[in-house]
Motif scaffolding. Structure first.
Motif, PDB file in Angstrom:
ATOM      1  N   ARG A 130       0.818  -1.215   0.000  1.00 21.28           N
ATOM      2  CA  ARG A 130       0.000   0.000   0.000  1.00 21.28           C
ATOM      3  C   ARG A 130       0.852   1.265   0.000  1.00 21.28           C
ATOM      4  NH1 ARG A 130      -5.873  -0.253   1.960  1.00 21.28           N
ATOM      5  NH2 ARG A 130      -6.396  -2.453   1.699  1.00 21.28           N
ATOM      6  N   ALA A 158       1.520   2.070  -3.537  1.00 18.83           N
ATOM      7  CA  ALA A 158       0.364   2.271  -4.409  1.00 18.83           C
ATOM      8  C   ALA A 158      -0.076   3.732  -4.361  1.00 18.83           C
ATOM      9  CB  ALA A 158      -0.788   1.363  -3.983  1.00 18.83           C
ATOM     10  N   GLU A 184      -4.957   3.783  -7.134  1.00 13.75           N
ATOM     11  CA  GLU A 184      -4.878   2.325  -7.020  1.00 13.75           C
ATOM     12  C   GLU A 184      -5.508   1.841  -5.717  1.00 13.75           C
ATOM     13  OE1 GLU A 184      -0.804   1.342  -9.523  1.00 13.75           O
ATOM     14  OE2 GLU A 184      -0.657   1.911  -7.418  1.00 13.75           O
ATOM     15  N   ARG A 185      -5.332   2.596  -4.645  1.00 17.37           N
ATOM     16  CA  ARG A 185      -5.952   2.209  -3.380  1.00 17.37           C
ATOM     17  C   ARG A 185      -7.467   2.378  -3.439  1.00 17.37           C
ATOM     18  NH1 ARG A 185      -1.654   5.418  -1.351  1.00 17.37           N
ATOM     19  NH2 ARG A 185      -3.134   7.005  -0.652  1.00 17.37           N
ATOM     20  N   HIS A 206      -9.298   2.112  -6.005  1.00 16.94           N
ATOM     21  CA  HIS A 206      -9.895   1.173  -6.952  1.00 16.94           C
ATOM     22  C   HIS A 206     -10.365  -0.106  -6.282  1.00 16.94           C
ATOM     23  CE1 HIS A 206     -10.708  -0.373 -10.943  1.00 16.94           C
ATOM     24  NE2 HIS A 206     -10.002  -1.463 -10.690  1.00 16.94           N
ATOM     25  N   GLU A 223      -5.916  -6.126  -1.303  1.00 20.16           N
ATOM     26  CA  GLU A 223      -4.740  -5.278  -1.416  1.00 20.16           C
ATOM     27  C   GLU A 223      -4.633  -4.713  -2.835  1.00 20.16           C
ATOM     28  OE1 GLU A 223      -2.569  -4.374   1.051  1.00 20.16           O
ATOM     29  OE2 GLU A 223      -4.066  -5.339   2.321  1.00 20.16           O
ATOM     30  N   PRO A 224      -3.966  -3.560  -3.004  1.00 15.29           N
ATOM     31  CA  PRO A 224      -3.721  -3.066  -4.373  1.00 15.29           C
ATOM     32  C   PRO A 224      -2.997  -4.117  -5.199  1.00 15.29           C
ATOM     33  CG  PRO A 224      -3.168  -1.377  -2.766  1.00 15.29           C
ATOM     34  CD  PRO A 224      -3.462  -2.637  -1.988  1.00 15.29           C
ATOM     35  N   GLN A 225      -3.344  -4.211  -6.468  1.00 18.64           N
ATOM     36  CA  GLN A 225      -2.823  -5.264  -7.329  1.00 18.64           C
ATOM     37  C   GLN A 225      -1.741  -4.715  -8.267  1.00 18.64           C
ATOM     38  OE1 GLN A 225      -4.295  -8.747  -7.040  1.00 18.64           O
ATOM     39  NE2 GLN A 225      -4.475  -7.514  -5.177  1.00 18.64           N
TER      40      GLN A 225
END
Length: 238
Positions: A58, A61, A65-66, A68, A95-97
């Motif tokens: 994180r 990111a 992105e977070r 999303h 979690e962010p990808q």
């Protein structure tokens, strides 16, 4: 288009099948992939499933992105959309990808594929199935015609001097019969590799459910550790 998964190329090895025959296989770490969004014909004008693969820290990111993937993420834009009566898409709460791709579908996705679900290789594929593997080939930089197009080169004797790896004539008579410029598509030196490659009709030899590994007969494009997209083939099985 059929549903697929994302993975990483681990490398190549060889195994013996049930009949005792040696099979060269590529090992792919396939999934698990999180379902981030589902596109529908009514809202998005097309049907697709958006998948994410490999968690991203994180702290690395960005805010978009977070937001999303997190439903508790607060933004002025989201609050304004709520007040305007706009439907807010459901979030996966994961979690962010690191890698995100969409797989277009011919119709609505199966009932078990919902936002937040985790898909594994054994859910989508089975042993003996024919698949397409998509990856990015190794980049080889700016390469000459002998390496890029398998030209034979110029003669190595009889007066040829410092032209052994040259492409030869590119005149209009040789290329386009008098137009004054080479024909389109003329083979020459240039960027080689670093392109999307699709290998069709490879066969799944084995699925290791515990380690999320897919063993595919034959070679797959890209370097070890490169991103790989695997989907059921859209060609007739052979």
């Amino acid at each position: 288009m059929p549903m697929g998964l994302l993975g990483l190329k681990v490398g190549m090895t060889q195994i013996f099948d049930g009949g005792g025959k040696l099979a060269p296989v590529t090992v792919i770490e396939l999934g698990p992939c999180n379902v981030l969004q589902i596109r529908t014909l009514e809202r998005d004008k097309y049907s697709a499933v958006q998948l994410g693969f490999k968690d991203k820290a994180r702290r690395k990111a960005i805010r978009a992105e977070r937001g999303h993937i997190a439903s508790e993420f607060v933004s002025k834009r989201r609050e304004g959309m709520k007040q305007a009566g706009v439907q807010i898409l459901e979030k996966a709460d994961c979690e962010p990808q690191r890698y995100i791709r969409e797989f277009r579908l011919d119709g609505p996705p199966p009932a078990d594929i919902v936002v937040g679900a985790e898909l594994t290789a054994d859910q989508i594929f089975k042993e003996g199935q024919h698949i397409d593997v998509i990856g990015t080939s190794k980049g080889r930089g700016y390469s000459g015609v002998m390496k890029r197009h398998n030209f034979h080169g110029m003669p190595a004797a009889h007066g040829a001097k410092k032209v052994h790896r040259q492409p030869g004539s590119t005149s209009s008579m040789a290329s386009n019969r008098g137009s004054g410029r080479p024909k389109k598509g003329h083979k020459a030196a240039g960027q080689f590799g670093n392109a999307q490659i699709t290998i069709r009709n490879l066969v799944v030899v084995k699925i290791d459910k515990e380690n999320n590994l897919l063993l595919v007969r034959g070679a797959c494009p890209g370097p070890n550790g490169g991103l790989i997209t695997v989907r059921p083939t859209n060609k007739k099985d052979i």
